[in-house]
Design a protein around this motif. Structure first.
Motif, PDB file in Angstrom:
ATOM      1  N   PRO A 150      13.733  71.836  66.500  1.00  0.00           N
ATOM      2  CA  PRO A 150      14.552  71.623  67.703  1.00  0.00           C
ATOM      3  C   PRO A 150      13.703  71.774  68.959  1.00  0.00           C
ATOM      4  CG  PRO A 150      15.051  73.741  66.676  1.00  0.00           C
ATOM      5  CD  PRO A 150      14.180  73.003  65.712  1.00  0.00           C
ATOM      6  N   VAL A 151      13.960  70.921  69.941  1.00  0.00           N
ATOM      7  CA  VAL A 151      13.164  70.933  71.165  1.00  0.00           C
ATOM      8  C   VAL A 151      13.481  72.185  71.974  1.00  0.00           C
ATOM      9  CG1 VAL A 151      12.725  69.774  73.355  1.00  0.00           C
ATOM     10  CG2 VAL A 151      12.957  68.434  71.248  1.00  0.00           C
ATOM     11  N   LEU A 152      12.435  72.915  72.354  1.00  0.00           N
ATOM     12  CA  LEU A 152      12.589  74.096  73.209  1.00  0.00           C
ATOM     13  C   LEU A 152      12.289  73.750  74.670  1.00  0.00           C
ATOM     14  CD1 LEU A 152      12.894  77.209  73.640  1.00  0.00           C
ATOM     15  CD2 LEU A 152      10.398  77.325  73.271  1.00  0.00           C
ATOM     16  N   LEU A 153      11.132  73.121  74.885  1.00  0.00           N
ATOM     17  CA  LEU A 153      10.692  72.797  76.245  1.00  0.00           C
ATOM     18  C   LEU A 153      10.613  71.283  76.401  1.00  0.00           C
ATOM     19  CD1 LEU A 153       9.302  74.162  78.921  1.00  0.00           C
ATOM     20  CD2 LEU A 153       7.241  73.142  77.940  1.00  0.00           C
ATOM     21  N   GLU A 154      11.175  70.790  77.493  1.00  0.00           N
ATOM     22  CA  GLU A 154      11.083  69.365  77.827  1.00  0.00           C
ATOM     23  C   GLU A 154      10.410  69.217  79.186  1.00  0.00           C
ATOM     24  OE1 GLU A 154      14.869  67.000  76.666  1.00  0.00           O
ATOM     25  OE2 GLU A 154      15.554  69.043  77.102  1.00  0.00           O
ATOM     26  N   ALA A 155       9.295  68.503  79.209  1.00  0.00           N
ATOM     27  CA  ALA A 155       8.612  68.194  80.470  1.00  0.00           C
ATOM     28  C   ALA A 155       8.672  66.682  80.652  1.00  0.00           C
ATOM     29  CB  ALA A 155       7.163  68.663  80.428  1.00  0.00           C
ATOM     30  N   ARG A 156       9.164  66.248  81.797  1.00  0.00           N
ATOM     31  CA  ARG A 156       9.366  64.827  82.030  1.00  0.00           C
ATOM     32  C   ARG A 156       8.725  64.396  83.355  1.00  0.00           C
ATOM     33  NH1 ARG A 156      10.036  65.165  77.608  1.00  0.00           N
ATOM     34  NH2 ARG A 156      11.839  64.702  76.279  1.00  0.00           N
ATOM     35  N   ASN A 157       7.835  63.402  83.241  1.00  0.00           N
ATOM     36  CA  ASN A 157       7.247  62.715  84.410  1.00  0.00           C
ATOM     37  C   ASN A 157       6.613  63.680  85.409  1.00  0.00           C
ATOM     38  OD1 ASN A 157      10.248  61.139  83.893  1.00  0.00           O
ATOM     39  ND2 ASN A 157       8.354  59.984  83.596  1.00  0.00           N
ATOM     40  N   ALA A 172      10.727  74.459  69.006  1.00  0.00           N
ATOM     41  CA  ALA A 172      10.914  75.893  68.745  1.00  0.00           C
ATOM     42  C   ALA A 172       9.962  76.329  67.633  1.00  0.00           C
ATOM     43  CB  ALA A 172      12.357  76.155  68.351  1.00  0.00           C
ATOM     44  N   GLY A 173       9.173  77.369  67.893  1.00  0.00           N
ATOM     45  CA  GLY A 173       8.222  77.860  66.904  1.00  0.00           C
ATOM     46  C   GLY A 173       7.024  76.961  66.696  1.00  0.00           C
ATOM     47  N   GLU A 174       6.776  76.063  67.629  1.00  0.00           N
ATOM     48  CA  GLU A 174       5.654  75.130  67.516  1.00  0.00           C
ATOM     49  C   GLU A 174       4.505  75.559  68.422  1.00  0.00           C
ATOM     50  OE1 GLU A 174       5.338  70.356  67.403  1.00  0.00           O
ATOM     51  OE2 GLU A 174       6.055  71.141  69.316  1.00  0.00           O
ATOM     52  N   ILE A 175       3.283  75.226  68.004  1.00  0.00           N
ATOM     53  CA  ILE A 175       2.107  75.430  68.850  1.00  0.00           C
ATOM     54  C   ILE A 175       1.589  74.050  69.250  1.00  0.00           C
ATOM     55  CG2 ILE A 175      -0.182  76.442  69.059  1.00  0.00           C
ATOM     56  CD1 ILE A 175       0.539  78.412  66.883  1.00  0.00           C
ATOM     57  N   LEU A 176       1.714  73.737  70.533  1.00  0.00           N
ATOM     58  CA  LEU A 176       1.227  72.469  71.063  1.00  0.00           C
ATOM     59  C   LEU A 176      -0.079  72.719  71.804  1.00  0.00           C
ATOM     60  CD1 LEU A 176       1.577  69.434  71.778  1.00  0.00           C
ATOM     61  CD2 LEU A 176       2.779  70.186  73.848  1.00  0.00           C
ATOM     62  N   GLY A 177      -1.136  72.031  71.387  1.00  0.00           N
ATOM     63  CA  GLY A 177      -2.417  72.143  72.059  1.00  0.00           C
ATOM     64  C   GLY A 177      -2.541  71.109  73.153  1.00  0.00           C
TER      65      GLY A 177
END
Length: 516
Positions: A265-272, A296-301
């Motif tokens: 499930p999406v935790l953070l949304e960054a747009r434009n 959620a619970g993801e590590i984005l580099g």
């Protein structure tokens, strides 16, 4: 006879013997890598051997340059050798370049300290040196100041000064630490080329066996002031004999992560997201229409070279910077002009330099209690907080200066997760650490993600580190996203040439230290 030979070198500071019987040698046209963690004695050995410790320590043993003994030599004799026959390239060029002198003047001083040269001849020689080390438009940049140069360009200027008089020995002490992987690769290629052209002996000091893997002919591994292994580079990489060397090599190997869960499930949304900085003279776009999600619970580099916009994105997401345009939402709650009070405990930050981000006048206990005090929550057992990040309870009554770099970063992580946030923005949290400490911190972040189900926005210029840790990777170039995908897939088959260039620059690929 070797160009530079050290035998049974010992260095003592009071009751502490920092270097204990170190011996090594390097011939003209050869590269010797001296490898070890912080405190292993590698830099102290070279400073002692070349007379740069001054009266700070007691030095015994022998260090010879083309048969000339350096240990015990007079200060005048050493000054005549240093710069002329021995060139130095240090770790932090900004700290070693005078901020109020032009680059040309400082490179020129390396020549005029030993020779009398007419001004016109000197300027021409300096421009030639800057051109030789790959600085574009050297005739124009010669009059610039260090602040006008990037980190890589400043290091090139330091190398120009080091080779100005064609020294017999070139010593590079952590010369690529904290540089982008592509800049690091270019500096290593430059040192190799200059060594071939000038025929110098090169001693390259590093904490990272990956960095030296493509340039070293021979390797000396130091630990606690002693040589634990020495030999040809091919032999050490193929079959390391000492457990410590095995440990260093293990920490240098990287394998791209395949996420355990692809649908989160999406935790953070960054747009434009867009960030512009405007002055009277010009406008600079640091981030240009960037969009991404963190599950959620993801590590984005988030990876890219210096100036790519990755840290700016981290500041926007953490609420430390208001974007020029675009929106950010955490759990469906948008924010743009700073994180609202209700969301603040849910977003925390770990900075690059733990010493700078920890108050030196407060104990670790007071530092870890601060989040609870600020947010008016009962302070729990702080012993459990430090145990969670694998620190002993007795660190609570110490100050940051009494901890190692890795321990300080663990304290910073403990503070960041104290309020059990949903998202932690980690901005280059391991870039200044030894490779073994890096590996320990990465393992800690993985464990905390699994235990707390916390998400990480992990910002780094080091793709090897990102490979070890991140489920997905966002590649930035000049403020724009050029690639976005699962880490293992991006590393195995990058779609953008820029990503391929970053991957090609990862040290140790030729030695099989990166697996995708």
């Amino acid at each position: 006879m070797a160009t530079f030979e050290v035998e049974n070198l010992r260095v003592r500071f009071g009751d502490t013997e920092a270097v204990r019987g170190v011996s090594f040698a390097v011939d003209a046209g050869q590269t010797l890598a001296i490898v070890g963690e912080s405190g292993s004695g590698k830099s102290v050995s070279l400073l002692a051997a070349t007379g740069l410790l001054g009266g700070a320590g007691e030095v015994t043993g022998s260090a010879r340059l083309d048969g000339t003994e350096l240990v015990g030599a007079s200060p005048g004799a050493l000054r005549r050798l240093r710069g002329k026959d021995i060139g130095f390239v240090f770790q932090d060029p900004l700290a070693n370049l005078h901020p109020l002198k032009t680059i040309g003047k400082q490179v020129g001083e390396a020549i005029t300290a030993h020779e009398r040269v007419r001004r016109t001849v000197l300027r021409r020689r300096v421009v030639e040196l800057l051109d030789e080390v790959g600085i574009r438009e050297p005739h124009r940049r010669v009059d610039d100041y260090p602040v006008h140069f990037s980190g890589g360009m400043r290091q090139r200027a330091m190398i120009a000064a080091a080779i100005a008089l064609n020294p017999k020995l070139l010593i590079a002490d952590e010369a690529t630490t904290a540089l982008d992987v592509t800049v690091q690769a270019s500096i290593l290629e430059l040192l190799q080329r200059l060594q071939r052209e000038h025929g110098s002996a090169l001693v390259f000091v590093s904490h990272d066996l990956g960095v030296v893997s493509d340039i070293a002919d021979d390797i000396v591994v130091l630990r606690n002031g002693e040589v634990v292994e020495a030999g040809a580079a091919d032999e050490i990489y193929a079959a390391p004999a000492h457990p410590y060397t095995v440990e260093l090599l293990s920490a240098t190997r990287h394998k791209a992560v395949t996420p355990k869960k692809e649908d989160r499930p999406v935790l953070l949304e960054a747009r434009n997201l867009t960030q512009r900085y405007t002055s009277r003279k010009r406008s600079v776009t640091a981030v240009d229409d960037v969009s991404f999600d963190v599950g959620a619970g993801e590590i984005l580099g988030v990876v890219g070279e210096s100036g790519s916009g990755k840290s700016t994105i981290g500041r926007i997401v953490s609420g430390l910077l208001k974007p020029t345009a675009g929106t950010v939402a955490l759990g469906g709650e948008p924010y743009a002009a700073g994180v609202p009070a209700a969301l603040r405990p849910r977003i925390q930050v770990v900075f690059q330099d733990p010493y700078a981000s920890l108050n030196p006048r407060r104990t670790i206990r007071a530092i870890l209690a601060e989040p609870y005090v600020i947010h008016q929550r009962p302070t729990p057992d702080l012993g459990e907080a430090v145990r969670r990040v694998d620190l002993p309870v007795d660190v609570l009554d110490r100050y940051p200066a009494q901890l190692s770099g890795g321990q300080r970063q663990r304290v910073a992580i403990a503070r960041a997760i104290a309020l059990e946030p949903d998202l932690v923005v980690a901005d280059e949290p391991v870039s200044s650490l030894d490779v073994t400490t890096q590996a320990q911190i990465l393992a800690l972040l993985r464990r905390l993600r699994d235990e707390l189900d916390v998400s990480f926005l992990f910002i780094s210029h080091d793709l090897g580190v990102v490979a070890d840790l991140c489920d997905r990777v966002l590649v930035l170039s000049e403020g724009r996203v050029v690639e976005d995908g699962i880490t293992s897939e991006v590393f195995a088959a990058p779609s953008d040439p820029y990503t391929q260039r970053l991957l090609d620059a990862i040290p140790g690929r030729k030695r099989g230290l990166l697996h995708v």
